[in-house]
Write an enzyme that holds these catalytic residues in place. Structure first.
Site, PDB file in Angstrom:
ATOM      1  N   GLY A 215       0.821  -1.214   0.000  1.00  0.00           N
ATOM      2  CA  GLY A 215       0.000   0.000   0.000  1.00  0.00           C
ATOM      3  C   GLY A 215       0.848   1.254   0.000  1.00  0.00           C
ATOM      4  N   GLY A 217       2.435   4.763   1.601  1.00  0.00           N
ATOM      5  CA  GLY A 217       2.945   5.217   2.902  1.00  0.00           C
ATOM      6  C   GLY A 217       4.305   4.610   3.204  1.00  0.00           C
ATOM      7  N   ILE A 219       5.401   2.718   5.784  1.00  0.00           N
ATOM      8  CA  ILE A 219       5.571   1.390   6.383  1.00  0.00           C
ATOM      9  C   ILE A 219       5.662   0.272   5.323  1.00  0.00           C
ATOM     10  CG2 ILE A 219       4.707  -0.267   8.072  1.00  0.00           C
ATOM     11  CD1 ILE A 219       3.290   1.997   9.506  1.00  0.00           C
ATOM     12  N   GLU A 238      -1.571  -2.453  -6.440  1.00  0.00           N
ATOM     13  CA  GLU A 238      -2.214  -1.268  -7.012  1.00  0.00           C
ATOM     14  C   GLU A 238      -1.152  -0.242  -7.386  1.00  0.00           C
ATOM     15  OE1 GLU A 238      -5.437   0.596  -4.723  1.00  0.00           O
ATOM     16  OE2 GLU A 238      -4.165   2.370  -4.695  1.00  0.00           O
ATOM     17  N   LEU A 313      -4.619   4.553  10.036  1.00  0.00           N
ATOM     18  CA  LEU A 313      -4.305   5.673  10.933  1.00  0.00           C
ATOM     19  C   LEU A 313      -4.682   5.345  12.371  1.00  0.00           C
ATOM     20  CD1 LEU A 313      -5.767   8.509   8.653  1.00  0.00           C
ATOM     21  CD2 LEU A 313      -3.340   8.067   9.076  1.00  0.00           C
ATOM     22  N   GLY A 336      -7.225   1.308  -2.620  1.00  0.00           N
ATOM     23  CA  GLY A 336      -7.426  -0.125  -2.850  1.00  0.00           C
ATOM     24  C   GLY A 336      -7.343  -0.933  -1.572  1.00  0.00           C
ATOM     25  N   LYS A 369       1.988  22.598  21.369  1.00  0.00           N
ATOM     26  CA  LYS A 369       2.903  21.463  21.188  1.00  0.00           C
ATOM     27  C   LYS A 369       2.152  20.213  20.748  1.00  0.00           C
ATOM     28  CE  LYS A 369       6.442  20.617  23.978  1.00  0.00           C
ATOM     29  NZ  LYS A 369       7.060  20.421  25.305  1.00  0.00           N
TER      30      LYS A 369
HETATM   31  N1  COA Z   1      -4.555  10.914  14.768  1.00  0.00           N
HETATM   32  C1  COA Z   1      -4.489  12.086  14.125  1.00  0.00           C
HETATM   33  N2  COA Z   1      -3.748  12.291  12.990  1.00  0.00           N
HETATM   34  C2  COA Z   1      -3.050  11.247  12.525  1.00  0.00           C
HETATM   35  C3  COA Z   1      -3.069   9.989  13.158  1.00  0.00           C
HETATM   36  C4  COA Z   1      -3.863   9.843  14.329  1.00  0.00           C
HETATM   37  N3  COA Z   1      -3.955   8.663  14.943  1.00  0.00           N
HETATM   38  N4  COA Z   1      -2.273   9.161  12.459  1.00  0.00           N
HETATM   39  C5  COA Z   1      -1.764   9.868  11.427  1.00  0.00           C
HETATM   40  N5  COA Z   1      -2.245  11.124  11.472  1.00  0.00           N
HETATM   41  C6  COA Z   1      -1.948  12.193  10.514  1.00  0.00           C
HETATM   42  C7  COA Z   1      -0.443  12.420  10.388  1.00  0.00           C
HETATM   43  O1  COA Z   1       0.007  13.331  11.350  1.00  0.00           O
HETATM   44  C8  COA Z   1      -0.316  12.971   8.970  1.00  0.00           C
HETATM   45  O2  COA Z   1      -0.699  14.340   8.951  1.00  0.00           O
HETATM   46  P1  COA Z   1       0.109  15.400   8.032  1.00  0.00           P
HETATM   47  O3  COA Z   1      -0.012  14.889   6.612  1.00  0.00           O
HETATM   48  O4  COA Z   1      -0.636  16.669   8.255  1.00  0.00           O
HETATM   49  O5  COA Z   1       1.507  15.369   8.526  1.00  0.00           O
HETATM   50  C9  COA Z   1      -1.404  12.215   8.207  1.00  0.00           C
HETATM   51  O6  COA Z   1      -2.332  11.752   9.207  1.00  0.00           O
HETATM   52  C10 COA Z   1      -0.889  11.028   7.419  1.00  0.00           C
HETATM   53  O7  COA Z   1      -0.230  10.186   8.316  1.00  0.00           O
HETATM   54  P2  COA Z   1       1.121   9.416   7.916  1.00  0.00           P
HETATM   55  O8  COA Z   1       1.475   8.559   9.061  1.00  0.00           O
HETATM   56  O9  COA Z   1       2.155  10.365   7.417  1.00  0.00           O
HETATM   57  O10 COA Z   1       0.588   8.583   6.692  1.00  0.00           O
HETATM   58  P3  COA Z   1       1.304   7.642   5.637  1.00  0.00           P
HETATM   59  O11 COA Z   1       1.950   8.434   4.579  1.00  0.00           O
HETATM   60  O12 COA Z   1       2.116   6.596   6.316  1.00  0.00           O
HETATM   61  O13 COA Z   1      -0.010   6.965   5.017  1.00  0.00           O
HETATM   62  C11 COA Z   1      -2.309   6.260   5.278  1.00  0.00           C
HETATM   63  C12 COA Z   1      -0.893   6.268   5.870  1.00  0.00           C
HETATM   64  C13 COA Z   1      -3.171   5.391   6.178  1.00  0.00           C
HETATM   65  C14 COA Z   1      -2.858   7.679   5.210  1.00  0.00           C
HETATM   66  C15 COA Z   1      -2.226   5.657   3.841  1.00  0.00           C
HETATM   67  O14 COA Z   1      -1.670   4.381   3.903  1.00  0.00           O
HETATM   68  C16 COA Z   1      -3.600   5.576   3.199  1.00  0.00           C
HETATM   69  O15 COA Z   1      -4.034   6.527   2.608  1.00  0.00           O
HETATM   70  N6  COA Z   1      -4.285   4.414   3.301  1.00  0.00           N
HETATM   71  C17 COA Z   1      -5.627   4.224   2.728  1.00  0.00           C
HETATM   72  C18 COA Z   1      -5.556   3.770   1.300  1.00  0.00           C
HETATM   73  C19 COA Z   1      -4.792   2.514   1.114  1.00  0.00           C
HETATM   74  O16 COA Z   1      -4.455   1.780   2.014  1.00  0.00           O
HETATM   75  N7  COA Z   1      -4.495   2.174  -0.107  1.00  0.00           N
HETATM   76  C20 COA Z   1      -3.792   0.905  -0.348  1.00  0.00           C
HETATM   77  C21 COA Z   1      -3.578   0.576  -1.709  1.00  0.00           C
HETATM   78  S1  COA Z   1      -2.332   1.687  -2.446  1.00  0.00           S
END
Ligand code: COA
Length: 439
Positions: A215, A217, A219, A238, A313, A336, A369
């Site tokens: 996916g 991100g 991780i 995807e 998230l 996806g 903060k």
């Molecule tokens: N509470 C509040 N905000 C949170 C949070 C939480 N528990 N966890 C993350 N966030 C915020 C982060 O601070 C970040 O904010 P910013 O962009 O303003 O800095 C934002 O959410 C994204 O978090 P991040 O950890 O940087 O995301 P990532 O780049 O590792 O992507 C997903 C993680 C979940 C957003 C991403 O995998 C996704 O869109 N998944 C859904 C679609 C998917 O899985 N597709 C798969 C096939 S490609």
């Protein structure tokens, strides 16, 4: 033979933008194939058109028309997957989210089978047979080329040429303009110790001969790096990224044991750095297919040992995954995630893995903060959207271990999830679990 037709269809970017009229429906390609030069010229319409509906997806650049409230009323944006740019447009009041699985993005845009007025997409240069390609991907592009009244292509000399549903014939194109710029992408994100630990747990779950989906991100990228000692993995994903290229050159990806297009790398789009764009260029090993095909859970699940690796998230004690929004703030989209997670579970020997850091640093309203919060929580907050339901979640991995939720009761799920939560939050989570009768 097609050169004459090519020159006859050539116009300037400005003239292409001026084709947009009041009340039109404009569809723009997104991610790495977003037509940047066209969008950068769209401000010229500010005082001449109104109410143009613009469908787009995953903008990788903060375009003026998307981040300035002066364009409210001129354009109304809608996107099925957000980047930070789309989040700004929504906040300014002229952008909205279209909830959809990625494989249905095209039918979402074409509500009631309508014909968009204009579709604009970036393509690689035309070959001797009159074919351009949409290079690093195809999301809804294939369908838009068939349906739009006017198709405009931004020909980028530096775009990779690819195989699959990416072919666009000049006879389907109305106007052409040329640009020369790097392919939009995202840098290979730095991998933290936490990402690495999660990657190690994920790697333990993946057997030799598996086919993987990674996916979006940081991780999933980290997880890929931990797969370097595996054998005969295949790719059906995807999104293709830099980490998968490293695995290919390390001899880990052979695709020999895949059932769907053995040996071939199947994806819908490619996004990363120049490394991955060079890899896909003219590479007959890689097929970019419409998500309508690639993400169809039945197709995903037709591969034996299919493993999906996605990110969320937040997750609640029952296993509901909030992967696209926090409260009323839309952060990305369903993409996806559901299709690949369900598909992997339909596969013979398959596994669906959801990854997350155990904590996040967030800024609460009115505070300066950032504070640390647990991403494993008893209840999702008001407004937060569930992306993957608790009935479709299987493995959950944090830097503290693996919880297999499939078949587990809510009581068991709660205990397993608290076990992989950050140690600093386990006591508080246990108290809440007792208070609300989860355990
Ligand atoms: N509470 C509040 N905000 C949170 C949070 C939480 N528990 N966890 C993350 N966030 C915020 C982060 O601070 C970040 O904010 P910013 O962009 O303003 O800095 C934002 O959410 C994204 O978090 P991040 O950890 O940087 O995301 P990532 O780049 O590792 O992507 C997903 C993680 C979940 C957003 C991403 O995998 C996704 O869109 N998944 C859904 C679609 C998917 O899985 N597709 C798969 C096939 S490609």
């Amino acid at each position: 033979m097609y050169r004459k037709e090519y020159s006859e269809k050539k116009i300037s970017v400005e003239d292409a933008v001026l084709l947009i009229k009041t009340n039109n429906h404009l569809v723009l390609s997104g991610g790495p194939i977003e037509p940047w030069s066209f969008i950068e010229k769209m401000p010229i319409l500010k005082n001449t058109v109104r109410d143009v509906r613009v469908s787009n997806v995953l903008s990788l650049k903060a375009h003026e028309v998307m981040i300035n409230a002066e364009y409210k009323g001129v354009f109304e944006f809608e996107a099925c997957f957000y980047s930070g740019v789309q989040r700004i447009t929504e906040k300014l009041g002229y952008g909205s989210h279209v909830p959809t699985h990625l494989r249905n993005a095209a039918s979402g845009i074409l509500r009631q089978n309508s014909n968009p007025d204009i579709f604009v997409v970036t393509v690689s240069p035309m070959d001797k047979n009159g074919f351009f390609t949409t290079g690093p991907g195809v999301i809804y592009d294939f369908e838009m080329i068939q349906k739009a009244k006017v198709v405009i292509v931004e020909v980028n000399e530096r775009f990779p040429r690819t195989f699959g549903d990416t072919l666009v014939h000049i006879s389907d194109v109305d106007y052409i303009y040329e640009v020369d710029r790097p392919v939009p992408g995202i840098p290979d994100s730095p991998i933290t110790d936490i990402d690495k630990r999660i990657g190690e747990y994920v790697s333990e779950l993946i057997e030799d001969g598996s086919t993987i989906q990674l996916g979006i991100g940081a991780i999933p990228n980290a997880a890929a790096k931990e797969l370097i000692h595996k054998k005969d993995l295949g790719i059906h994903t995807e999104m293709l990224n830099d980490a998968m290229v490293d695995l290919y050159y390390a001899g880990v990806i052979t695709g020999k044991r895949k059932n769907v297009f053995p040996q071939k790398i199947i994806t819908s789009f490619t996004m990363g750095s120049k490394k991955v764009y060079d890899f896909i260029d003219d590479n007959p090993l890689v097929f970019h297919f419409r998500p309508h095909y690639t993400n169809n859970p039945f197709i995903v699940g037709s591969n034996n040992k299919m493993v999906s690796i996605n990110t969320t998230l937040q997750i609640d004690f029952t296993g509901q995954c909030a992967s696209e929004s926090i409260k009323n703030v839309q952060i990305s989209g369903t993409g996806g995630q559901v299709e690949t997670s369900i598909g992997a579970q339909m596969s013979n020997g398959g596994k669906s893995i959801i990854t997350l850091h155990s904590t996040a640093y967030i800024k609460k309203k009115g505070e300066d903060k950032k504070i640390r919060v647990s991403k494993i929580i008893p209840f999702l907050e008001e407004g937060t959207i569930v992306t993957l339901t608790r009935t479709d979640v299987e493995y959950v991995v944090t830097e503290y271990g693996v919880a297999c939720l499939k078949g587990a009761s809510v009581r068991e799920r709660t205990k397993m999830l608290i076990n992989i939560a950050h140690p600093d939050f386990r006591e508080e989570l246990t108290e809440k679990a007792k208070k609300y009768n989860f355990i």
